[in-house]
Design a protein around this motif. Sequence first.
Motif, PDB file in Angstrom:
ATOM      1  N   GLY A  33      52.629  73.179 -56.531  1.00 46.40           N
ATOM      2  CA  GLY A  33      53.798  73.887 -57.032  1.00 46.40           C
ATOM      3  C   GLY A  33      55.123  73.172 -56.945  1.00 46.40           C
ATOM      4  N   ASP A  34      55.183  72.008 -56.331  1.00 42.81           N
ATOM      5  CA  ASP A  34      56.432  71.247 -56.241  1.00 42.81           C
ATOM      6  C   ASP A  34      56.559  70.397 -57.510  1.00 42.81           C
ATOM      7  N   LEU A  35      56.945  71.030 -58.612  1.00 41.23           N
ATOM      8  CA  LEU A  35      56.933  70.390 -59.927  1.00 41.23           C
ATOM      9  C   LEU A  35      57.983  69.298 -60.079  1.00 41.23           C
ATOM     10  N   ASP A  36      58.986  69.290 -59.215  1.00 43.08           N
ATOM     11  CA  ASP A  36      60.008  68.240 -59.274  1.00 43.08           C
ATOM     12  C   ASP A  36      59.411  66.856 -59.010  1.00 43.08           C
ATOM     13  N   LYS A  37      58.329  66.801 -58.270  1.00 44.05           N
ATOM     14  CA  LYS A  37      57.694  65.518 -57.934  1.00 44.05           C
ATOM     15  C   LYS A  37      57.062  64.862 -59.159  1.00 44.05           C
ATOM     16  N   LEU A  38      56.826  65.643 -60.197  1.00 40.93           N
ATOM     17  CA  LEU A  38      56.275  65.072 -61.428  1.00 40.93           C
ATOM     18  C   LEU A  38      57.254  64.072 -62.033  1.00 40.93           C
ATOM     19  N   GLY A  39      58.546  64.311 -61.844  1.00 38.60           N
ATOM     20  CA  GLY A  39      59.557  63.373 -62.334  1.00 38.60           C
ATOM     21  C   GLY A  39      59.433  62.001 -61.686  1.00 38.60           C
ATOM     22  N   LEU A  40      59.112  61.970 -60.398  1.00 36.27           N
ATOM     23  CA  LEU A  40      58.908  60.686 -59.715  1.00 36.27           C
ATOM     24  C   LEU A  40      57.686  59.960 -60.282  1.00 36.27           C
ATOM     25  N   LEU A  41      56.632  60.712 -60.507  1.00 36.14           N
ATOM     26  CA  LEU A  41      55.431  60.100 -61.093  1.00 36.14           C
ATOM     27  C   LEU A  41      55.729  59.569 -62.495  1.00 36.14           C
ATOM     28  N   TYR A  42      56.502  60.331 -63.244  1.00 38.07           N
ATOM     29  CA  TYR A  42      56.876  59.907 -64.589  1.00 38.07           C
ATOM     30  C   TYR A  42      57.641  58.580 -64.531  1.00 38.07           C
ATOM     31  N   GLU A  43      58.622  58.500 -63.660  1.00 36.07           N
ATOM     32  CA  GLU A  43      59.421  57.274 -63.542  1.00 36.07           C
ATOM     33  C   GLU A  43      58.563  56.086 -63.119  1.00 36.07           C
ATOM     34  N   ARG A  44      57.601  56.317 -62.268  1.00 42.30           N
ATOM     35  CA  ARG A  44      56.737  55.234 -61.796  1.00 42.30           C
ATOM     36  C   ARG A  44      55.786  54.721 -62.873  1.00 42.30           C
ATOM     37  N   HIS A  45      55.359  55.606 -63.765  1.00 41.91           N
ATOM     38  CA  HIS A  45      54.253  55.245 -64.662  1.00 41.91           C
ATOM     39  C   HIS A  45      54.586  55.226 -66.146  1.00 41.91           C
ATOM     40  N   LYS A  46      55.787  55.584 -66.537  1.00 44.36           N
ATOM     41  CA  LYS A  46      56.091  55.674 -67.972  1.00 44.36           C
ATOM     42  C   LYS A  46      55.951  54.325 -68.672  1.00 44.36           C
ATOM     43  N   LYS A  47      56.360  53.238 -68.027  1.00 41.51           N
ATOM     44  CA  LYS A  47      56.263  51.919 -68.666  1.00 41.51           C
ATOM     45  C   LYS A  47      54.816  51.475 -68.823  1.00 41.51           C
ATOM     46  N   ARG A  48      54.004  51.728 -67.794  1.00 39.98           N
ATOM     47  CA  ARG A  48      52.579  51.371 -67.884  1.00 39.98           C
ATOM     48  C   ARG A  48      51.895  52.129 -69.009  1.00 39.98           C
ATOM     49  N   LEU A  49      52.180  53.418 -69.104  1.00 41.63           N
ATOM     50  CA  LEU A  49      51.569  54.228 -70.159  1.00 41.63           C
ATOM     51  C   LEU A  49      52.064  53.798 -71.533  1.00 41.63           C
ATOM     52  N   PHE A  50      53.367  53.549 -71.637  1.00 41.88           N
ATOM     53  CA  PHE A  50      53.911  53.100 -72.918  1.00 41.88           C
ATOM     54  C   PHE A  50      53.216  51.811 -73.353  1.00 41.88           C
ATOM     55  N   GLY A  51      53.084  50.867 -72.427  1.00 38.08           N
ATOM     56  CA  GLY A  51      52.413  49.611 -72.740  1.00 38.08           C
ATOM     57  C   GLY A  51      50.967  49.818 -73.151  1.00 38.08           C
ATOM     58  N   PHE A  52      50.292  50.744 -72.497  1.00 45.29           N
ATOM     59  CA  PHE A  52      48.907  51.060 -72.847  1.00 45.29           C
ATOM     60  C   PHE A  52      48.819  51.532 -74.297  1.00 45.29           C
ATOM     61  N   PHE A  53      49.638  52.512 -74.646  1.00 44.17           N
ATOM     62  CA  PHE A  53      49.596  53.048 -76.009  1.00 44.17           C
ATOM     63  C   PHE A  53      50.064  52.021 -77.034  1.00 44.17           C
ATOM     64  N   TYR A  54      51.104  51.293 -76.709  1.00 46.13           N
ATOM     65  CA  TYR A  54      51.648  50.290 -77.619  1.00 46.13           C
ATOM     66  C   TYR A  54      50.634  49.182 -77.879  1.00 46.13           C
ATOM     67  N   ASN A  55      49.957  48.748 -76.823  1.00 45.79           N
ATOM     68  CA  ASN A  55      48.963  47.691 -76.978  1.00 45.79           C
ATOM     69  C   ASN A  55      47.703  48.162 -77.685  1.00 45.79           C
ATOM     70  N   LEU A  56      47.527  49.461 -77.805  1.00 50.81           N
ATOM     71  CA  LEU A  56      46.415  49.980 -78.606  1.00 50.81           C
ATOM     72  C   LEU A  56      46.792  50.067 -80.076  1.00 50.81           C
ATOM     73  N   GLY A  57      48.012  49.648 -80.409  1.00 47.12           N
ATOM     74  CA  GLY A  57      48.417  49.573 -81.808  1.00 47.12           C
ATOM     75  C   GLY A  57      49.281  50.707 -82.289  1.00 47.12           C
ATOM     76  N   ASN A  58      49.795  51.498 -81.392  1.00 46.02           N
ATOM     77  CA  ASN A  58      50.668  52.597 -81.788  1.00 46.02           C
ATOM     78  C   ASN A  58      52.104  52.103 -81.928  1.00 46.02           C
ATOM     79  N   ALA A  59      52.827  52.707 -82.840  1.00 49.16           N
ATOM     80  CA  ALA A  59      54.233  52.384 -83.024  1.00 49.16           C
ATOM     81  C   ALA A  59      55.009  52.792 -81.768  1.00 49.16           C
ATOM     82  N   PRO A  60      56.153  52.173 -81.516  1.00 45.89           N
ATOM     83  CA  PRO A  60      56.925  52.534 -80.324  1.00 45.89           C
ATOM     84  C   PRO A  60      57.250  54.025 -80.216  1.00 45.89           C
ATOM     85  N   SER A  61      57.636  54.642 -81.318  1.00 46.02           N
ATOM     86  CA  SER A  61      57.966  56.073 -81.251  1.00 46.02           C
ATOM     87  C   SER A  61      56.729  56.913 -80.958  1.00 46.02           C
TER      88      SER A  61
END
Length: 183
Positions: A16-44
């Motif tokens: 229930g401490d949903l604020d902690k999701l923001g920390l996880l987001y900050e830690r992993h957003k670049k890795r996930l973006f790179g994953f999707f981008y390297n699979l051939g998806n446009a940046p947006s």
Amino acid sequence: MQDLDDNALMLKVKNGDLDKLGLLYERHKKRLFGFFYNLGNAPSESEDMVQNVFMRILKYRKSYTGEGLFAAWMFRMARNVNYDHHGRSSKNRSLEMVDPDTVRLEREEGDDHLDKKENTQQLNRALSLLPTEKREVLVLSKLRELKFRELAEILGCSEGAAKVRVHRALNDLRKIYIQLETV
């Protein structure tokens, strides 16, 4: 809170401490973006898909057990988001890959630049011709630099099987690359 590992943060989100999701987001957003981008998806599209992963994490937080690595659980969701985005029926579709390094290479000059650009384009083309599963394995292992143990957890197989999948995907990529050279 920066000292908490990902599993501990996700367990707090689960409870229930949903604020902690923001920390996880900050830690992993670049890795996930790179994953999707390297699979051939446009940046947006890649940005949207990162958001969708975290929406699913929020939605399915109660299913998180804390066993294994959080990143493996997250990347399983990311794979599902990618499948859903492109439709499960188009497993072998061809994607036009764009390497972020290509953007930097285009600013360089000289014959060496042209050779590198051609090689990068040919490698991206070969990667785009691989089936989605093999492309994902290579993106996760080679571009995202996940360990075989992490890859095995994401794929739901043994570490040995993950190594075999990477090896087979690399062999297939090599064959496609060589075929493209002869064309």
